[in-house]
Design an enzyme around this catalytic site. Structure first.
Site: not given
Length: 284
Positions: A230, A264
């Site tokens: 991210k 995740r």
């Protein structure tokens, strides 16, 4: 085992089968969107889908998460019909090929969740935490599906316009307390919370959430962390998502040590190795 902050034991009812987990588990990401932020986990046809799913299965993934609506800032809007056309064939193909593999549907829409659960998924992963469509709680309860609720303010389009908190972790805890109560009233039994890294949070707030993750453990629910490749990593290090595997491993290690139960990720093998090392650190 020593008494540490790391105590991730939890159980999930997956299509009538009670699975007890004694260490963190890995959720692998498969996006059926053409514009998700990490190109490496986009799937364009069934052959690629099953190839990537097999790679994750071979790496001992615990859950595969399938999404058809990109939450990337600036991503194109996707209609419900388009989202269904993306995720349902993927879920059916993976469920047919790997019938015992738990599949999560990444959606905030109750109709998409309902159809996905009928097609073979067994977990609902809602980035809106049930705020977008409260009916999604009833859908999860009807199917006896675990519900993952993420923290976000607003929508994926405007979420970064509201990043002011009185106190970040207490504010997150209050949000989850309210949404957990709504889910329980609807009949949801298994609830997982996700602080929503990258959603309605500044760069510093993302790191503050991971650093103080243990404060959310008082809520009594497993915590999912989705930091894989991210912008909180890429912007800090001035790298691309393609180059962020090492950074992802670093943040996942810290998250596990601070109490995360589910990682995740785009890269299953590396996440499983991370968990193995953290397990060993807590055994000695």
């Amino acid at each position: 085992m020593k008494d540490t902050i790391f105590s991730p034991n939890f159980s999930l009812n997956l299509k009538g089968n009670l699975r007890v987990f004694t260490h963190p588990i890995v959720m692998g990401i498969l996006n059926t969107t053409p514009d998700s932020f990490f190109e490496g986990n986009r799937v364009k046809n069934e052959d690629i889908l099953l190839k990537k799913a097999k790679e994750m299965v071979d790496a001992k993934v615990d859950i595969i998460d399938i999404g058809g609506f990109s939450s990337r800032p600036g991503a194109d809007f996707v209609t419900e019909e388009e989202e269904l056309s993306r995720v349902l064939p993927a879920i059916k193909s993976i469920h047919k090929k790997f019938p015992t593999l738990p599949i999560s549907i990444d959606t905030f829409r109750s109709t998409v969740a309902d159809e996905a659960l009928k097609a073979g998924a067994c977990i609902v992963n809602d980035i809106s935490g049930g705020c977008e469509e409260s009916e999604i709680f009833h859908i999860a309860a009807k199917h006896k599906a675990p519900f993952i609720m993420m923290h976000m303010r607003g929508t994926a389009t405007n979420m970064m316009k509201d990043t002011t908190y009185a106190h970040l972790l207490p504010d997150l805890a209050l949000y989850f307390s309210i949404q957990i109560n709504k889910a329980k009233l609807a009949g949801v039994k298994d609830i997982i919370i996700d602080p929503g890294l990258g959603f309605s949070k500044t760069l510093d707030q993302n790191y503050e959430a991971v650093k103080n993750l243990a404060q959310l453990k008082a809520l009594g629910h497993p915590i999912l962390i989705g930091a894989s490749r991210k912008s909180m990593l890429n912007k800090l290090l001035n790298i691309s998502a393609d180059a962020a595997l090492n950074a992802t491993t670093a943040i996942n290690t810290i998250a596990c040590l601070n109490g995360a139960s589910i990682l995740r990720v785009h890269d299953v093998k590396e996440a499983k190795e991370t968990i193995c090392i953290v397990d060993k650190m807590n055994q000695v």
